[in-house]
Scaffold this motif. Structure first.
Motif, short mmCIF file in Angstrom:
data_model
loop_
_atom_site.label_atom_id
_atom_site.label_comp_id
_atom_site.label_asym_id
_atom_site.label_seq_id
_atom_site.Cartn_x
_atom_site.Cartn_y
_atom_site.Cartn_z
N ASP A 111 -46.59 58.63 33.99
CA ASP A 111 -45.64 58.32 35.07
C ASP A 111 -44.60 59.43 35.24
OD1 ASP A 111 -46.36 55.72 36.06
OD2 ASP A 111 -45.67 54.89 34.15
N HIS A 121 -49.34 59.72 37.78
CA HIS A 121 -48.76 58.91 38.85
C HIS A 121 -47.46 59.58 39.27
CE1 HIS A 121 -46.80 54.73 39.89
NE2 HIS A 121 -46.96 55.50 40.96
N HIS A 136 -52.19 56.89 31.40
CA HIS A 136 -51.41 56.82 32.65
C HIS A 136 -50.08 57.54 32.41
CE1 HIS A 136 -50.36 54.93 36.51
NE2 HIS A 136 -49.14 54.79 36.01
N MET A 175 -44.22 59.80 41.13
CA MET A 175 -43.17 59.09 41.86
C MET A 175 -42.09 60.13 42.10
SD MET A 175 -43.34 55.65 39.57
CE MET A 175 -44.23 56.47 38.26
N ASP A 228 -50.70 48.44 38.62
CA ASP A 228 -49.68 49.07 37.79
C ASP A 228 -48.40 48.23 37.80
OD1 ASP A 228 -48.07 50.82 36.39
OD2 ASP A 228 -48.13 52.43 37.88
ZN ZN Z 1 -47.36 54.17 36.93
#
Ligand code: ZN
Ligand code: DX5
Length: 228
Positions: A36, A68, A34, A70, A177
């Protein structure tokens, strides 16, 4: 085929020896990495971009990588992460003006598409995009930082999203998450999750194999309960 997938989160890894630390988490039994991406705009924190992803691929990290995002604006990042080795790319609906177009763009670049729902984001964002989705992420903390405490109300939302997935005929992973650990993973799995992001609970330990074995023991109990 596995029922449950553990996703070590790069955010909590040792950045001074990233490739080595990520490989260690896979050798210990992690399934999906994962990744981020935070931009100091959509969220307060600032992490890493596509060059770091590419360097993990160059280091021969071959596990599936779940990016992911953001970040806002987000669309221009999608081709860059797709070309740098992403398998999944997830976006937050509030980070784009046109979520349907963004999800289609992820697919056009050959990746699996995910949508990530913040604790305060209603699930009706899913209403018209279910057919575009390969993964739905329920954020069980507000995005931006690792090491936060799991928000208990997330359990109800995970159940609701599980129901939506089951009602659709689509094969969609349900990822959770934030704040997952050995104590709460079984409740999260019982609520219907099948991908579990593990950041500080894993990388904060000196024995990754031990933590992953414990997490899997908890998941095995849930699997047994669900089957009986
Ligand atoms: Zn995340
Ligand atoms: C939070 C990130 C998470 C984070 C989870 O914004 O999206 O992926 O790494 O870390 P832990 O497991 O420490 O909550």
């Amino acid at each position: 085929m596995k029922n449950f997938f553990l996703a070590p989160s790069v955010l909590s890894a040792n950045f001074s020896k990233l490739g080595e630390d990520i490989q260690k988490s896979i050798d210990a039994g992690g399934d999906i990495i994962h990744f981020d991406v935070m931009d100091n705009h959509y969220v307060e924190n600032l992490t890493f971009g596509p060059m770091v992803l590419q360097s993990l691929r160059d280091y021969k990290i071959s596990a599936k990588i779940d990016v992911h995002l953001m970040a806002s604006p987000v669309d221009s990042l999608i081709p860059k992460f797709a070309k740098s080795g992403a398998d999944f790319i997830s976006v937050h609906p509030e980070s784009t003006n046109h979520i349907d177009r963004t999800l289609r763009m992820i697919k056009d670049y050959g990746c699996k598409a995910g949508i990530s729902l913040n604790p305060g984001t209603p699930i009706n964002y899913l209403d018209y995009v279910m057919d575009q989705l390969d993964m739905i992420t329920v954020m069980s903390v507000n995005p931006g930082f690792g090491g936060q405490t799991f928000i208990p109300e997330s359990i109800n939302k995970i159940r609701q999203v599980r129901q939506r997935i089951n009602e659709s005929s689509n094969n969609i992973l349900l990822e959770v998450d934030g704040g997952i650990n050995i104590k709460n993973i079984s409740d999260i799995a019982l609520a219907g999750a099948n991908v579990f992001v593990i950041g500080s609970a894993l990388f904060g330990s000196s024995d990754y194999t031990f933590v992953i074995r414990k997490l899997r023991q908890e998941l095995k109990k849930v699997h047994f309960n669900l089957m009986n």
